[in-house]
Enzyme design. Sequence first.
Site, short mmCIF file in Angstrom:
data_model
loop_
_atom_site.label_atom_id
_atom_site.label_comp_id
_atom_site.label_asym_id
_atom_site.label_seq_id
_atom_site.Cartn_x
_atom_site.Cartn_y
_atom_site.Cartn_z
N ASP A 1 7.60 8.34 23.84
CA ASP A 1 6.82 7.39 23.04
C ASP A 1 6.26 6.33 23.98
O ASP A 1 6.57 6.31 25.18
CB ASP A 1 7.68 6.74 21.92
CG ASP A 1 6.86 6.41 20.67
OD1 ASP A 1 5.88 5.64 20.80
OD2 ASP A 1 7.18 6.91 19.58
N LEU B 1 -14.30 3.36 6.22
CA LEU B 1 -15.40 4.24 5.82
C LEU B 1 -16.25 4.51 7.06
O LEU B 1 -16.36 3.65 7.95
CB LEU B 1 -16.25 3.56 4.75
CG LEU B 1 -15.59 3.39 3.37
CD1 LEU B 1 -16.51 2.62 2.44
CD2 LEU B 1 -15.21 4.74 2.78
N TYR C 1 -9.84 10.41 11.60
CA TYR C 1 -8.51 11.04 11.46
C TYR C 1 -8.66 12.51 11.02
O TYR C 1 -8.03 13.41 11.57
CB TYR C 1 -7.71 10.24 10.44
CG TYR C 1 -6.26 10.64 10.30
CD1 TYR C 1 -5.32 10.31 11.27
CD2 TYR C 1 -5.83 11.33 9.17
CE1 TYR C 1 -3.98 10.66 11.11
CE2 TYR C 1 -4.49 11.69 9.01
CZ TYR C 1 -3.58 11.34 9.98
OH TYR C 1 -2.26 11.70 9.83
N1 LIG Z 1 3.26 9.84 7.20
C1 LIG Z 1 2.43 10.70 6.63
O1 LIG Z 1 2.27 10.73 5.41
C2 LIG Z 1 1.65 11.67 7.48
C3 LIG Z 1 0.83 12.57 6.82
C4 LIG Z 1 0.11 13.50 7.57
C5 LIG Z 1 0.25 13.52 8.94
N2 LIG Z 1 1.06 12.63 9.56
C6 LIG Z 1 1.15 12.71 11.02
O2 LIG Z 1 2.52 12.79 11.42
C7 LIG Z 1 2.69 12.18 12.70
C8 LIG Z 1 3.77 11.12 12.63
O3 LIG Z 1 3.43 10.19 11.61
P1 LIG Z 1 4.37 8.98 11.17
O4 LIG Z 1 4.05 8.72 9.74
O5 LIG Z 1 5.76 9.23 11.58
O6 LIG Z 1 3.72 7.81 12.04
P2 LIG Z 1 4.36 6.49 12.66
O7 LIG Z 1 3.23 5.56 12.86
O8 LIG Z 1 5.52 6.02 11.83
O9 LIG Z 1 4.92 7.00 14.07
C9 LIG Z 1 4.05 7.46 15.07
C10 LIG Z 1 4.75 7.36 16.42
O10 LIG Z 1 3.81 7.80 17.42
C11 LIG Z 1 3.86 6.89 18.50
N3 LIG Z 1 2.59 6.86 19.22
C12 LIG Z 1 1.40 6.40 18.79
N4 LIG Z 1 0.49 6.47 19.77
C13 LIG Z 1 1.12 7.01 20.85
C14 LIG Z 1 0.70 7.32 22.16
N5 LIG Z 1 -0.54 7.08 22.57
N6 LIG Z 1 1.61 7.86 23.00
C15 LIG Z 1 2.88 8.10 22.62
N7 LIG Z 1 3.33 7.81 21.37
C16 LIG Z 1 2.45 7.27 20.50
C17 LIG Z 1 4.13 5.54 17.82
O11 LIG Z 1 4.62 4.58 18.75
C18 LIG Z 1 5.13 5.92 16.77
O12 LIG Z 1 6.45 5.88 17.24
C19 LIG Z 1 1.31 11.64 13.08
O13 LIG Z 1 0.63 12.60 13.89
C20 LIG Z 1 0.61 11.51 11.75
O14 LIG Z 1 -0.79 11.56 11.89
C21 LIG Z 1 1.77 11.70 8.86
#
Ligand SMILES: NC(=O)c1ccc[n+]([C@@H]2O[C@H](COP(=O)([O-])OP(=O)(O)OC[C@H]3O[C@@H](n4cnc5c(N)ncnc54)[C@H](O)[C@@H]3O)[C@@H](O)[C@H]2O)c1
Length: 489
Positions: free
Chosen positions: A276, A336, A395
Amino acid sequence: MAGLLERAVTSGPGRAVAGRLGLAEPPHLRRGRALPAGPVVLASLAGSDLAARSLAILGLAPGSPVLDGTLLDGTVLDGTGEDPAPAYQGHIGALVVDARGLVTIAGLEKLRAVLRPAMRALEASGRVVLLADADVEGPEASAVHQALDGINRTVGKELRGGATTNLVHIPSDLDPGDLASTLSFLLEGRSAFVDGQAWTVGPSSSLASALPKSALAPEIPGASGRFGSEGADEGGEERHAPLAGRVVVVTGAARGIGAQIATVAARDGATVVCVDVPAAGEPLAALANQLRGSALQQDVTSPEAGERIAAHVASRHGGAGIHGMVHNAGITRDKLLVNTDARRWSQVLEVNLAAQLRINQALLDGRAGGITDGGRLVSIASTSGIAGNKGQANYAASKAGVIGHVRALAPELAGRRITVNAVAPGFIETEMTAKIPFVQREVFRRANSLGQGGQPVDVAETICYFLQPASGGVTGQVIRVCGQNLVGQ
Ligand SMILES: NC(=O)c1ccc[n+]([C@@H]2O[C@H](COP(=O)([O-])OP(=O)(O)OC[C@H]3O[C@@H](n4cnc5c(N)ncnc54)[C@H](O)[C@@H]3O)[C@@H](O)[C@H]2O)c1
């Protein structure tokens, strides 16, 4: 802190009002390694014995098998008159329908006949699993192939109490061992939030068929083959380690879904490398220590990220290399399109998509600490990348791009027995989604067949199904973990 409306709806009297508004308590979902409590009923509609042989590998001797819509005791299910009551002798835990070889429209009646009584008899968090041919020829067989998809999606919307249905497409001559990890995943609570989906399981040149039964079968104390109970599974005791001795790297592991992926991979025996950004160093180190893995502070968008991950794995975890690379790190910068500037656009595409391609390229070039032959690449897409979502053009582009990348890479890497898959989560309860205003959040949360948001563990379990050595026949697939989200495609 919860908003005023959220607190009102979750308070005692508020809950009653919410119920009247159609916001009733959603069903409790069976999760984890627990099998259904009731018997697994097997219906073979056109003479295929694949499901029976695969269930046998899992140690599941089906109860009340059904052949051509006739229970083995001679009871004809449904037919044209009233259903025999109770058609399945009380509640059943799951109905597995082997519909391979079913190629006529008239033959679909057999499916209706076995499904109809199951709609009533299926226990809470029960399962319908449909198995169908992947490759069919001719107009009628193709129509039936698509009809099964329509039936699967509809059954998912009609089942109640947290029960789910899914459809697995299977090429001819599949070894039953190649299906076992998928059947095990679908029957257990690990697939709690996977509903109304269809994917393909192909032949594996991997270890699946050579694996000992214990590497595939759920081991539940007190279970006599086909029965297990949620209670028996509680306690978190590790009984099952399909990833033992293997290194799994998870990006974005400091919190949310990534932290759960790391936790479930460690439960399954993996040595986990938690990656991370440096700003998340503290929770990252705490998690890595707790899981007895290692932490790597690394921004995935750095041009050297892939090289650094390989160097870390080689120096900290010996020469074995990476078995599983999970690209989970992701961000949103919602606006948007009319308000989306170049910065918001590129940040999201860099973190969510371009970084994965660069890291994969570095880890696949044969260097020490890279991905081993027989390894697993898994990416997180999103239902936004499938159906689109207002305010998320950047996204949706990044997540649809992930799907395109996975589909292109899978055949390229098949020769090295490396599988490449994606999960597409719907609404999952994390800090990312906690930022959505309450009313909108409640709509997203409820707009699926299970009437609730998913938990990070639901995504993690699906990823760990892909990571299993026994899932070597599952590649190029995108599985939505969305409770059959009703929005979009
Ligand atoms: N939560 C949802 O409903 C949902 C739905 C669809 C997809 N997702 C996808 O699931 C994944 C995780 O989502 P989440 O809800 O746990 O998000 P979150 O924001 O809670 O956690 C994301 C993690 O990624 C880390 N991160 C961000 N940029 C980074 C980088 N450049 N290098 C290294 N680490 C980095 C952040 O520090 C964080 O710990 C993401 O890819 C998100 O797009 C989530």
